[in-house]
Design a protein around this motif. Structure first.
Motif, PDB file in Angstrom:
ATOM      1  N   ARG A  20       0.831  -1.218   0.000  1.00 47.00           N
ATOM      2  CA  ARG A  20       0.000   0.000   0.000  1.00 47.00           C
ATOM      3  C   ARG A  20       0.862   1.264   0.000  1.00 47.00           C
ATOM      4  NH1 ARG A  20      -3.884  -2.632   3.894  1.00 47.00           N
ATOM      5  NH2 ARG A  20      -5.672  -3.122   2.578  1.00 47.00           N
ATOM      6  N   GLU A  21       1.887   1.282   0.855  1.00 47.62           N
ATOM      7  CA  GLU A  21       2.738   2.469   0.942  1.00 47.62           C
ATOM      8  C   GLU A  21       3.499   2.726  -0.353  1.00 47.62           C
ATOM      9  OE1 GLU A  21       5.180   2.249   4.455  1.00 47.62           O
ATOM     10  OE2 GLU A  21       3.481   2.610   5.785  1.00 47.62           O
ATOM     11  N   HIS A  22       3.619   1.690  -1.168  1.00 46.55           N
ATOM     12  CA  HIS A  22       4.255   1.865  -2.472  1.00 46.55           C
ATOM     13  C   HIS A  22       3.261   2.408  -3.502  1.00 46.55           C
ATOM     14  CE1 HIS A  22       7.695   1.281  -5.059  1.00 46.55           C
ATOM     15  NE2 HIS A  22       6.884   0.815  -5.981  1.00 46.55           N
ATOM     16  N   GLY A  23       2.031   2.649  -3.064  1.00 51.46           N
ATOM     17  CA  GLY A  23       1.017   3.233  -3.937  1.00 51.46           C
ATOM     18  C   GLY A  23       0.205   2.219  -4.719  1.00 51.46           C
ATOM     19  N   LEU A  24       0.290   0.953  -4.327  1.00 54.33           N
ATOM     20  CA  LEU A  24      -0.436  -0.087  -5.041  1.00 54.33           C
ATOM     21  C   LEU A  24      -1.702  -0.464  -4.279  1.00 54.33           C
ATOM     22  CD1 LEU A  24       2.615  -2.345  -5.936  1.00 54.33           C
ATOM     23  CD2 LEU A  24       1.469  -0.673  -7.392  1.00 54.33           C
ATOM     24  N   ASP A  25      -2.734  -0.806  -5.026  1.00 47.97           N
ATOM     25  CA  ASP A  25      -3.987  -1.270  -4.445  1.00 47.97           C
ATOM     26  C   ASP A  25      -3.930  -2.793  -4.339  1.00 47.97           C
ATOM     27  OD1 ASP A  25      -6.624  -1.739  -3.678  1.00 47.97           O
ATOM     28  OD2 ASP A  25      -7.406  -1.485  -5.709  1.00 47.97           O
ATOM     29  N   PRO A  26      -3.977  -3.353  -3.121  1.00 47.77           N
ATOM     30  CA  PRO A  26      -3.882  -4.810  -2.977  1.00 47.77           C
ATOM     31  C   PRO A  26      -4.922  -5.582  -3.787  1.00 47.77           C
ATOM     32  CG  PRO A  26      -3.592  -3.766  -0.856  1.00 47.77           C
ATOM     33  CD  PRO A  26      -4.009  -2.678  -1.818  1.00 47.77           C
ATOM     34  N   ALA A  27      -6.134  -5.063  -3.902  1.00 50.00           N
ATOM     35  CA  ALA A  27      -7.167  -5.751  -4.686  1.00 50.00           C
ATOM     36  C   ALA A  27      -6.786  -5.792  -6.164  1.00 50.00           C
ATOM     37  CB  ALA A  27      -8.518  -5.076  -4.494  1.00 50.00           C
ATOM     38  N   ASP A  28      -6.218  -4.706  -6.665  1.00 52.13           N
ATOM     39  CA  ASP A  28      -5.777  -4.668  -8.057  1.00 52.13           C
ATOM     40  C   ASP A  28      -4.602  -5.621  -8.276  1.00 52.13           C
ATOM     41  OD1 ASP A  28      -5.817  -3.665 -10.751  1.00 52.13           O
ATOM     42  OD2 ASP A  28      -4.038  -2.474 -10.240  1.00 52.13           O
ATOM     43  N   VAL A  29      -3.667  -5.632  -7.322  1.00 55.66           N
ATOM     44  CA  VAL A  29      -2.536  -6.560  -7.421  1.00 55.66           C
ATOM     45  C   VAL A  29      -3.048  -8.000  -7.413  1.00 55.66           C
ATOM     46  CG1 VAL A  29      -0.449  -7.407  -6.263  1.00 55.66           C
ATOM     47  CG2 VAL A  29      -0.890  -4.942  -6.387  1.00 55.66           C
ATOM     48  N   GLU A  30      -4.030  -8.284  -6.562  1.00 52.11           N
ATOM     49  CA  GLU A  30      -4.598  -9.638  -6.502  1.00 52.11           C
ATOM     50  C   GLU A  30      -5.185 -10.047  -7.849  1.00 52.11           C
ATOM     51  OE1 GLU A  30      -7.920 -12.235  -4.047  1.00 52.11           O
ATOM     52  OE2 GLU A  30      -7.210 -10.352  -3.183  1.00 52.11           O
ATOM     53  N   ARG A  31      -5.920  -9.153  -8.477  1.00 51.74           N
ATOM     54  CA  ARG A  31      -6.496  -9.464  -9.803  1.00 51.74           C
ATOM     55  C   ARG A  31      -5.386  -9.743 -10.825  1.00 51.74           C
ATOM     56  NH1 ARG A  31     -10.144  -5.665  -7.978  1.00 51.74           N
ATOM     57  NH2 ARG A  31      -9.017  -3.906  -8.873  1.00 51.74           N
ATOM     58  N   GLN A  32      -4.336  -8.949 -10.790  1.00 55.19           N
ATOM     59  CA  GLN A  32      -3.239  -9.149 -11.738  1.00 55.19           C
ATOM     60  C   GLN A  32      -2.499 -10.462 -11.482  1.00 55.19           C
ATOM     61  OE1 GLN A  32      -0.695  -5.700 -12.450  1.00 55.19           O
ATOM     62  NE2 GLN A  32      -2.277  -4.408 -11.533  1.00 55.19           N
ATOM     63  N   VAL A  33      -2.338 -10.826 -10.217  1.00 51.88           N
ATOM     64  CA  VAL A  33      -1.676 -12.088  -9.879  1.00 51.88           C
ATOM     65  C   VAL A  33      -2.551 -13.264 -10.318  1.00 51.88           C
ATOM     66  CG1 VAL A  33      -0.859 -13.546  -7.974  1.00 51.88           C
ATOM     67  CG2 VAL A  33      -0.291 -11.112  -8.026  1.00 51.88           C
ATOM     68  N   GLU A  34      -3.855 -13.164 -10.098  1.00 51.10           N
ATOM     69  CA  GLU A  34      -4.777 -14.206 -10.563  1.00 51.10           C
ATOM     70  C   GLU A  34      -4.645 -14.374 -12.080  1.00 51.10           C
ATOM     71  OE1 GLU A  34      -6.812 -16.373  -9.209  1.00 51.10           O
ATOM     72  OE2 GLU A  34      -7.263 -15.663  -7.194  1.00 51.10           O
ATOM     73  N   ALA A  35      -4.577 -13.262 -12.807  1.00 51.29           N
ATOM     74  CA  ALA A  35      -4.429 -13.322 -14.266  1.00 51.29           C
ATOM     75  C   ALA A  35      -3.096 -13.954 -14.656  1.00 51.29           C
ATOM     76  CB  ALA A  35      -4.563 -11.933 -14.870  1.00 51.29           C
ATOM     77  N   ALA A  36      -2.021 -13.617 -13.928  1.00 46.00           N
ATOM     78  CA  ALA A  36      -0.707 -14.210 -14.213  1.00 46.00           C
ATOM     79  C   ALA A  36      -0.731 -15.717 -13.978  1.00 46.00           C
ATOM     80  CB  ALA A  36       0.372 -13.543 -13.359  1.00 46.00           C
ATOM     81  N   LEU A  37      -1.398 -16.152 -12.915  1.00 46.62           N
ATOM     82  CA  LEU A  37      -1.507 -17.593 -12.649  1.00 46.62           C
ATOM     83  C   LEU A  37      -2.328 -18.291 -13.733  1.00 46.62           C
ATOM     84  CD1 LEU A  37      -2.040 -17.588  -8.777  1.00 46.62           C
ATOM     85  CD2 LEU A  37      -0.150 -18.679 -10.013  1.00 46.62           C
ATOM     86  N   ALA A  38      -3.379 -17.628 -14.200  1.00 45.42           N
ATOM     87  CA  ALA A  38      -4.221 -18.213 -15.263  1.00 45.42           C
ATOM     88  C   ALA A  38      -3.417 -18.369 -16.555  1.00 45.42           C
ATOM     89  CB  ALA A  38      -5.454 -17.360 -15.488  1.00 45.42           C
ATOM     90  N   ARG A  39      -2.592 -17.378 -16.872  1.00 46.19           N
ATOM     91  CA  ARG A  39      -1.777 -17.454 -18.087  1.00 46.19           C
ATOM     92  C   ARG A  39      -0.731 -18.575 -17.987  1.00 46.19           C
ATOM     93  NH1 ARG A  39      -2.127 -11.823 -17.588  1.00 46.19           N
ATOM     94  NH2 ARG A  39      -0.100 -11.727 -16.557  1.00 46.19           N
ATOM     95  N   ALA A  40      -0.218 -18.786 -16.782  1.00 40.78           N
ATOM     96  CA  ALA A  40       0.826 -19.799 -16.585  1.00 40.78           C
ATOM     97  C   ALA A  40       0.267 -21.218 -16.576  1.00 40.78           C
ATOM     98  CB  ALA A  40       1.579 -19.530 -15.292  1.00 40.78           C
ATOM     99  N   ALA A  41      -1.025 -21.338 -16.300  1.00 37.32           N
ATOM    100  CA  ALA A  41      -1.628 -22.693 -16.185  1.00 37.32           C
ATOM    101  C   ALA A  41      -1.765 -23.399 -17.492  1.00 37.32           C
ATOM    102  CB  ALA A  41      -2.991 -22.584 -15.526  1.00 37.32           C
TER     103      ALA A  41
END
Length: 185
Positions: free
Chosen positions: A164-185
């Motif tokens: 958060r202090e780095h200016g990132l939204d955890p919910a947005d990061v979670e969505r992007q990580v989910e997408a990265a995992l989907a692409r890797a599967a």
């Protein structure tokens, strides 16, 4: 549970322990797991953070700012320059409170089998949440992305604070990580 960890996820946990020891922290917390993830910057899930500018070095600086690290101890030469004699202070304290009174507190004896710092309750929760993230996706192995999802879903540790202090939204990061995992599967 560690038998379900893929090689990359194991490297994250090992790196987290190494970071805790390097920073002279007596525990492995969510912040150390985050540093372990950031240490694996080539992983697509970790790349979500690295691509947003939160790399291992900036993460480490944030953790040191929040918790301290090596070099935070008093510098004897600098104190001597202003007339403070650490040796005399140590002698006086030990004369009153006993030998070793200024040493680090003793371990409670509950160490990990491998001898390193203990996982905090939050860090253990992250490991459980990473297992749930993997099984919820129908996957048998815990990957780096699942660990990052566990960190994000735990939600209250220092790792999320750093994000958060780095200016990132955890919910947005979670969505992007989910997408990265989907692409890797």
């Amino acid at each position: 549970m560690f038998e379900r960890f893929a090689d990359g996820a194991r490297r994250v946990v090992v790196a987290a322990g190494a970071e805790a020891e390097r920073l002279r922290h007596s525990h492995i917390g969510t912040e150390h797991l985050l540093l372990g993830v950031l240490d694996q910057s080539q992983d697509p899930a970790a790349a979500v953070l690295v691509g947003a500018g939160l790399d291992a070095e900036s993460g480490r600086r944030a953790v040191v700012r929040l918790l301290g690290g090596p070099g935070d101890e008093l510098d004897g030469a600098a104190l001597a320059a202003i007339g403070v004699d650490l040796g005399a202070i140590r002698e006086a304290v030990e004369a009153t409170f006993g030998p070793g009174a200024l040493d680090a507190p003793p371990s409670d004896g509950r160490r990990q089998r491998w001898g390193g710092p203990r996982f905090t309750d939050r860090a253990r929760k992250v490991l459980v949440l990473s297992l749930r993230a993997a099984t919820g996706r129908g996957e048998r192995r815990i990957e780096i992305g699942h660990l990052l999802l566990g960190l994000l879903r735990e939600g209250n540790g220092l790792a999320v604070r750093v994000i958060r202090e780095h200016g990132l939204d955890p919910a947005d990061v979670e969505r992007q990580v989910e997408a990265a995992l989907a692409r890797a599967a």
